[in-house]
Scaffold this active site. Structure first.
Site, short mmCIF file in Angstrom:
data_model
loop_
_atom_site.label_atom_id
_atom_site.label_comp_id
_atom_site.label_asym_id
_atom_site.label_seq_id
_atom_site.Cartn_x
_atom_site.Cartn_y
_atom_site.Cartn_z
N ILE A 168 38.82 40.05 31.43
CA ILE A 168 38.97 39.73 30.16
C ILE A 168 38.92 41.42 29.47
CG2 ILE A 168 37.26 39.16 28.06
CD1 ILE A 168 38.89 36.84 29.47
N ARG A 211 51.40 37.43 30.62
CA ARG A 211 50.80 38.88 30.72
C ARG A 211 51.08 39.62 29.56
NH1 ARG A 211 46.90 40.62 34.34
NH2 ARG A 211 48.11 39.70 36.13
N GLU A 252 29.10 22.94 40.17
CA GLU A 252 29.78 23.43 38.79
C GLU A 252 29.70 21.99 37.98
OE1 GLU A 252 32.71 26.94 40.31
OE2 GLU A 252 33.53 24.99 40.26
N HIS A 257 31.34 31.70 38.51
CA HIS A 257 31.71 32.31 39.68
C HIS A 257 31.40 31.25 40.90
CE1 HIS A 257 33.51 35.34 42.32
NE2 HIS A 257 32.52 35.24 42.77
N LEU A 300 41.56 33.69 35.75
CA LEU A 300 41.49 34.70 36.85
C LEU A 300 41.88 36.12 36.45
CD1 LEU A 300 42.82 32.59 39.84
CD2 LEU A 300 40.51 32.88 39.14
N SER A 313 39.72 21.03 36.95
CA SER A 313 38.82 20.17 36.94
C SER A 313 37.31 20.58 36.17
CB SER A 313 38.42 20.12 38.60
OG SER A 313 37.70 21.09 38.92
N ASN A 314 36.88 21.70 36.12
CA ASN A 314 35.86 22.00 35.39
C ASN A 314 36.25 21.77 33.76
OD1 ASN A 314 33.55 23.38 36.50
ND2 ASN A 314 35.08 24.32 37.85
N ASP A 349 32.92 40.18 37.42
CA ASP A 349 31.79 39.23 37.69
C ASP A 349 30.43 40.17 37.70
OD1 ASP A 349 33.37 37.33 38.48
OD2 ASP A 349 34.02 38.06 40.51
C1 GAR Z 1 36.20 27.14 40.22
O1 GAR Z 1 35.50 26.89 41.23
C2 GAR Z 1 35.51 28.21 39.52
O2 GAR Z 1 34.22 28.57 39.88
C3 GAR Z 1 36.47 29.40 40.22
O3 GAR Z 1 37.77 28.82 40.14
C4 GAR Z 1 37.53 27.38 40.50
C5 GAR Z 1 38.44 26.62 39.30
O4 GAR Z 1 38.57 25.27 39.51
N1 GAR Z 1 36.38 30.60 39.38
C6 GAR Z 1 36.59 31.64 40.16
O5 GAR Z 1 36.85 31.84 41.16
C7 GAR Z 1 36.43 32.92 39.06
N2 GAR Z 1 36.15 34.47 39.93
P1 GAR Z 1 39.15 24.13 38.39
O6 GAR Z 1 40.38 24.92 37.96
O7 GAR Z 1 39.21 22.90 39.32
O8 GAR Z 1 37.95 24.01 37.38
#
Ligand code: GAR
Length: 197
Positions: free
Chosen positions: A92, A62, A178, A108, A89, A17-18, A149
């Protein structure tokens, strides 16, 4: 003359979604191009989004990630101005950080350094925040270094919650932050000269 178009490359493992929100934000901006999305999960929702939005998508497993050289060649070929982790996830590798200094950012879904580190992602974070009885949470946008992080913070935004609030409600509030701030920060970084690490 250097290319006036700025290239963003996104990494995602989840629903995406981001990714979609960032793509929407820059859709009518002819100075910014989503050069590609890199995904490490075959069933991730982000894959369908990339098809629908007609964004170039590159999937890897992987083994390719561990091998590093092929992915690095792909990344260099995409000529990124900014590498943007959007729900990615895996950690890097150091070599990527060295090859793209000051060019990789992450979001995050909590106020780091709280609720960071291995295993702290997505719903796990919101569950922990709820169980701790916190009355505020938020987002952290930060540079990526070789530790999970822990890179320098670029921006944090807070939102109030109720102690013990339902993790899904917390997630929805955090997602709103976000969607508002991640594209803005990306735009600021792409068009500011003085990037600081
Ligand atoms: C987001 O909330 C992002 O902040 C989190 O994963 C979600 C992805 O949502 N990231 C982490 O937790 C990284 N440690 P999305 O796939 O709907 O964008």
């Amino acid at each position: 003359m250097s290319d006036p178009i700025k290239n963003i490359v996104l990494f995602a493992s989840g629903s995406g979604s981001n990714v979609e929100n960032i793509a929407d934000y820059f859709r009518d901006n002819n100075q910014v191009r989503i050069a590609g999305v890199l995904c490490n999960k075959t069933n991730a929702g982000v894959i369908e989004r990339c098809h629908r939005l007609k964004i170039p998508l590159y999937c890897f497993n992987r083994e390719a990630f561990k091998e590093e050289s092929g992915l690095l060649a792909l990344l260099k070929g995409l000529n990124p101005d900014l590498l943007v982790l959007a729900g990615f996830l895996w950690k890097i590798p150091e070599r990527f950080v060295r090859e793209f200094p000051n060019q990789i950012i992450n979001i995050h879904p909590a106020l780091l350094p709280k609720y960071g580190g291995k295993g702290m992602y997505g719903a796990h974070v919101h569950q922990a925040v709820s169980e701790a009885g916190d009355t505020a949470t938020g987002i952290t946008i930060h540079w990526v270094n070789a530790a999970y992080d822990e890179g320098n913070i670029i921006r944090q935004e807070h939102v109030n919650i109720k102690a013990g609030e339902d993790p899904d409600r917390i997630a929805a509030k955090v997602h709103e932050l976000e969607y508002t701030y991640y594209p803005q920060v990306i735009a600021e970084l792409l068009f500011s000269d003085g990037r600081q690490e």
